[in-house]
Design an enzyme around this catalytic site. Sequence first.
Site, mmCIF file in Angstrom:
data_model
loop_
_atom_site.group_PDB
_atom_site.id
_atom_site.type_symbol
_atom_site.label_atom_id
_atom_site.label_comp_id
_atom_site.label_asym_id
_atom_site.label_seq_id
_atom_site.Cartn_x
_atom_site.Cartn_y
_atom_site.Cartn_z
ATOM 1 N N ASN A 7 37.122 36.738 51.500
ATOM 2 C CA ASN A 7 37.083 38.013 50.782
ATOM 3 C C ASN A 7 35.650 38.167 50.282
ATOM 4 O O ASN A 7 35.271 37.578 49.270
ATOM 5 C CB ASN A 7 38.087 37.961 49.630
ATOM 6 C CG ASN A 7 38.143 39.258 48.854
ATOM 7 O OD1 ASN A 7 37.327 40.154 49.059
ATOM 8 N ND2 ASN A 7 39.096 39.348 47.939
ATOM 9 N N LYS A 14 35.111 34.868 48.117
ATOM 10 C CA LYS A 14 36.264 34.013 47.823
ATOM 11 C C LYS A 14 36.780 33.482 49.151
ATOM 12 O O LYS A 14 36.770 34.214 50.151
ATOM 13 C CB LYS A 14 37.375 34.823 47.151
ATOM 14 C CG LYS A 14 37.021 35.234 45.740
ATOM 15 C CD LYS A 14 38.217 35.941 45.089
ATOM 16 C CE LYS A 14 37.794 36.639 43.832
ATOM 17 N NZ LYS A 14 38.441 37.908 43.599
ATOM 18 N N ARG A 92 39.399 39.823 54.477
ATOM 19 C CA ARG A 92 39.984 40.929 53.723
ATOM 20 C C ARG A 92 38.944 42.040 53.714
ATOM 21 O O ARG A 92 37.836 41.866 53.209
ATOM 22 C CB ARG A 92 40.284 40.497 52.293
ATOM 23 C CG ARG A 92 40.833 41.655 51.507
ATOM 24 C CD ARG A 92 41.022 41.342 50.054
ATOM 25 N NE ARG A 92 41.502 42.544 49.408
ATOM 26 C CZ ARG A 92 41.699 42.640 48.122
ATOM 27 N NH1 ARG A 92 41.489 41.628 47.333
ATOM 28 N NH2 ARG A 92 42.137 43.770 47.593
ATOM 29 N N LEU A 210 49.814 45.395 39.446
ATOM 30 C CA LEU A 210 49.106 45.574 38.178
ATOM 31 C C LEU A 210 48.177 44.390 37.943
ATOM 32 O O LEU A 210 48.568 43.370 37.369
ATOM 33 C CB LEU A 210 50.115 45.705 37.021
ATOM 34 C CG LEU A 210 51.233 46.744 37.213
ATOM 35 C CD1 LEU A 210 52.182 46.725 36.018
ATOM 36 C CD2 LEU A 210 50.656 48.141 37.413
ATOM 37 N N ASN A 212 43.638 43.580 37.544
ATOM 38 C CA ASN A 212 42.527 44.233 36.873
ATOM 39 C C ASN A 212 42.354 45.626 37.486
ATOM 40 O O ASN A 212 42.237 46.628 36.789
ATOM 41 C CB ASN A 212 41.278 43.362 37.036
ATOM 42 C CG ASN A 212 40.184 43.830 36.132
ATOM 43 O OD1 ASN A 212 40.428 44.462 35.108
ATOM 44 N ND2 ASN A 212 38.958 43.557 36.524
ATOM 45 N N ARG A 242 38.633 51.030 35.052
ATOM 46 C CA ARG A 242 38.636 52.329 35.735
ATOM 47 C C ARG A 242 39.541 53.314 34.992
ATOM 48 O O ARG A 242 40.619 52.931 34.520
ATOM 49 C CB ARG A 242 39.137 52.196 37.174
ATOM 50 C CG ARG A 242 38.243 51.372 38.073
ATOM 51 C CD ARG A 242 38.655 51.553 39.534
ATOM 52 N NE ARG A 242 37.972 50.615 40.394
ATOM 53 C CZ ARG A 242 38.581 49.603 41.038
ATOM 54 N NH1 ARG A 242 39.877 49.406 40.915
ATOM 55 N NH2 ARG A 242 37.880 48.808 41.806
ATOM 56 N N ARG A 286 45.245 40.048 28.630
ATOM 57 C CA ARG A 286 45.644 39.003 27.666
ATOM 58 C C ARG A 286 44.959 39.212 26.326
ATOM 59 O O ARG A 286 45.585 39.061 25.271
ATOM 60 C CB ARG A 286 45.293 37.612 28.203
ATOM 61 C CG ARG A 286 46.249 37.150 29.271
ATOM 62 C CD ARG A 286 45.720 35.955 29.991
ATOM 63 N NE ARG A 286 44.561 36.316 30.807
ATOM 64 C CZ ARG A 286 44.152 35.617 31.852
ATOM 65 N NH1 ARG A 286 44.766 34.514 32.197
ATOM 66 N NH2 ARG A 286 43.108 36.014 32.571
ATOM 67 N N GLY A 332 48.196 40.060 38.540
ATOM 68 C CA GLY A 332 47.958 39.379 37.264
ATOM 69 C C GLY A 332 48.816 39.833 36.093
ATOM 70 O O GLY A 332 49.499 39.023 35.464
ATOM 71 N N GLY A 334 51.361 42.263 36.236
ATOM 72 C CA GLY A 334 52.744 42.471 36.672
ATOM 73 C C GLY A 334 53.532 41.179 36.821
ATOM 74 O O GLY A 334 54.734 41.129 36.547
ATOM 75 N N GLU A 335 52.840 40.108 37.228
ATOM 76 C CA GLU A 335 53.534 38.819 37.422
ATOM 77 C C GLU A 335 53.697 38.051 36.121
ATOM 78 O O GLU A 335 54.618 37.251 35.989
ATOM 79 C CB GLU A 335 52.726 37.931 38.391
ATOM 80 C CG GLU A 335 52.753 38.403 39.816
ATOM 81 C CD GLU A 335 51.719 37.681 40.682
ATOM 82 O OE1 GLU A 335 51.356 36.534 40.373
ATOM 83 O OE2 GLU A 335 51.269 38.275 41.667
ATOM 84 N N ASN A 336 52.769 38.254 35.190
ATOM 85 C CA ASN A 336 52.700 37.357 34.028
ATOM 86 C C ASN A 336 53.059 37.950 32.671
ATOM 87 O O ASN A 336 53.279 37.198 31.724
ATOM 88 C CB ASN A 336 51.284 36.767 33.925
ATOM 89 C CG ASN A 336 50.945 35.922 35.131
ATOM 90 O OD1 ASN A 336 51.684 35.014 35.477
ATOM 91 N ND2 ASN A 336 49.856 36.252 35.787
ATOM 92 N N GLU A 386 48.106 37.863 49.189
ATOM 93 C CA GLU A 386 47.390 38.618 50.218
ATOM 94 C C GLU A 386 46.787 37.681 51.263
ATOM 95 O O GLU A 386 46.752 38.009 52.450
ATOM 96 C CB GLU A 386 46.294 39.465 49.552
ATOM 97 C CG GLU A 386 46.893 40.629 48.765
ATOM 98 C CD GLU A 386 46.030 41.065 47.597
ATOM 99 O OE1 GLU A 386 45.867 40.263 46.648
ATOM 100 O OE2 GLU A 386 45.516 42.186 47.628
HETATM 101 P P1 ADP Z 1 42.258 41.370 40.369
HETATM 102 O O1 ADP Z 1 42.615 40.719 41.680
HETATM 103 O O2 ADP Z 1 42.313 42.860 40.393
HETATM 104 O O3 ADP Z 1 41.053 40.809 39.686
HETATM 105 P P2 ADP Z 1 44.518 39.952 39.238
HETATM 106 O O4 ADP Z 1 45.730 40.337 39.997
HETATM 107 O O5 ADP Z 1 43.979 38.591 39.423
HETATM 108 O O6 ADP Z 1 43.418 41.075 39.393
HETATM 109 O O7 ADP Z 1 44.835 40.171 37.694
HETATM 110 C C1 ADP Z 1 43.874 40.006 36.714
HETATM 111 C C2 ADP Z 1 44.431 40.562 35.429
HETATM 112 O O8 ADP Z 1 45.672 39.923 35.137
HETATM 113 C C3 ADP Z 1 43.525 40.338 34.233
HETATM 114 O O9 ADP Z 1 43.260 41.567 33.580
HETATM 115 C C4 ADP Z 1 44.344 39.446 33.330
HETATM 116 O O10 ADP Z 1 44.228 39.773 32.022
HETATM 117 C C5 ADP Z 1 45.755 39.746 33.748
HETATM 118 N N1 ADP Z 1 46.655 38.642 33.361
HETATM 119 C C6 ADP Z 1 46.686 37.400 33.831
HETATM 120 N N2 ADP Z 1 47.618 36.672 33.152
HETATM 121 C C7 ADP Z 1 48.153 37.489 32.220
HETATM 122 C C8 ADP Z 1 49.145 37.354 31.204
HETATM 123 N N3 ADP Z 1 49.761 36.203 30.998
HETATM 124 N N4 ADP Z 1 49.432 38.425 30.456
HETATM 125 C C9 ADP Z 1 48.808 39.585 30.646
HETATM 126 N N5 ADP Z 1 47.870 39.790 31.566
HETATM 127 C C10 ADP Z 1 47.538 38.764 32.360
#
Ligand code: ADP
Length: 401
Positions: A7, A14, A92, A210, A212, A242, A286, A332, A334-336, A386
Amino acid sequence: MKILVLNCGSSSVKYQLWDTEGDGVLAKGMVQRIGIENPLLEHKRPDEDKIKIEPGGIIDHTKAIELIIEAVIDENYGVIGDISEIEAVGHRLVHGAEEFAGSTIVTDEALAAMKRCIPLAPLHNPANIKGIEACLSELPGVPQAGIFDTAFHQTMPKFSYLYGLPIELYEKHKIRRYGFHGTSHYYVANKAAELMGRPIEELKLITAHLGNGASIAAVDGGKSLDTSMGMTPLEGLMMGTRSGDMDPYVPLFIQMHEGLTPEETSNLLNKKSGVLGITGKYTDMRDVLEAEKTGDEAAILAIDMYCYRVKKYIGAYSAAMGGLDALVFTAGVGENSDEIRAKIVDGLSFMGIEIDAKLNYDAWGILLDISSPHATVRTICVPTDEEFVIAKETERLVNAL
Ligand code: ADP
């Protein structure tokens, strides 16, 4: 097949080295600070500590790829014996415009088509192309494949992807909605269908990526019907930095009244807006959630705005598809974040979306159906992957050569 998944961004690359028939990811990492001082390579094997390599000087993409190859064949922390074991490279790629409705093997023709897409993605595509050219010199003769962020959304019908502009602008410049994160929307939609035990062809899904950067898609029968990002990733949901949707007159007003150039306006909308713009200091969700707990009003507002936008799109896309079988959360945030998920679906029980608080809390980066027993629409958390899709697509294309 051993595949190097790359990527390539403007200042970072990456990577993941995949063994598609064996252990999956053998090693992964990232080269940062390409083109500026103090470049850094971080390399990690599963269950091992991260290794940091500081080559010094200023490096370009070709040197970055060379460092990655050296890392994966290193006798102490490498994972393969020789460079010749790398059988293919999967990239990618961000913007395939209308040139690519699927993945492609990199040929001279494909590379020329990618270069034609540069005007639509001037920030991303040149770096992607640099990565491909670096591999041509560092791994000569090794087949390369390109997997586009836009390709999955090429099934959108014209009434969905066109903007209400004079049609000549579409014909001349191909100004239209393309959508991004396609590899992720494709992967999580299929994973959700698998978990539901139903063929994706009969499902109406909304996938919310969801991170960054954030986008949401209406996936009807396995095909993208609509998605929130547009000609560029700026449209749609409010993101880390954004703005997302706004009256299209606003950027013109800002240029006129703040005296900004188009480049400065682009920087403002892409890098200084969204959650950062509202809170003035945070981009990481976070940090925003932490600040919210202390009663920080800007953080509370940013979270309200973020979740409200996602909720609006869930309503819109359910109407667009004429129903909904499942809502899928990934990436990030959406999963966490159980808190963000709960806030987004709050008040949607009228349309059958209801989640179980305990299951929602338990779903930290794992595949889980978090719906309550009363729900008629499933809510499912799916960790996106991905790189898996890129490795598998590369393998398929190379095997067909
Ligand atoms: P990208 O690939 O667009 O950089 P990611 O899918 O890796 O994004 O997600 C990054 C985002 O996920 C960051 O803004 C981070 O704060 C958020 N994130 C990661 N863990 C958590 C969490 N436990 N709670 C809330 N947000 C989280």
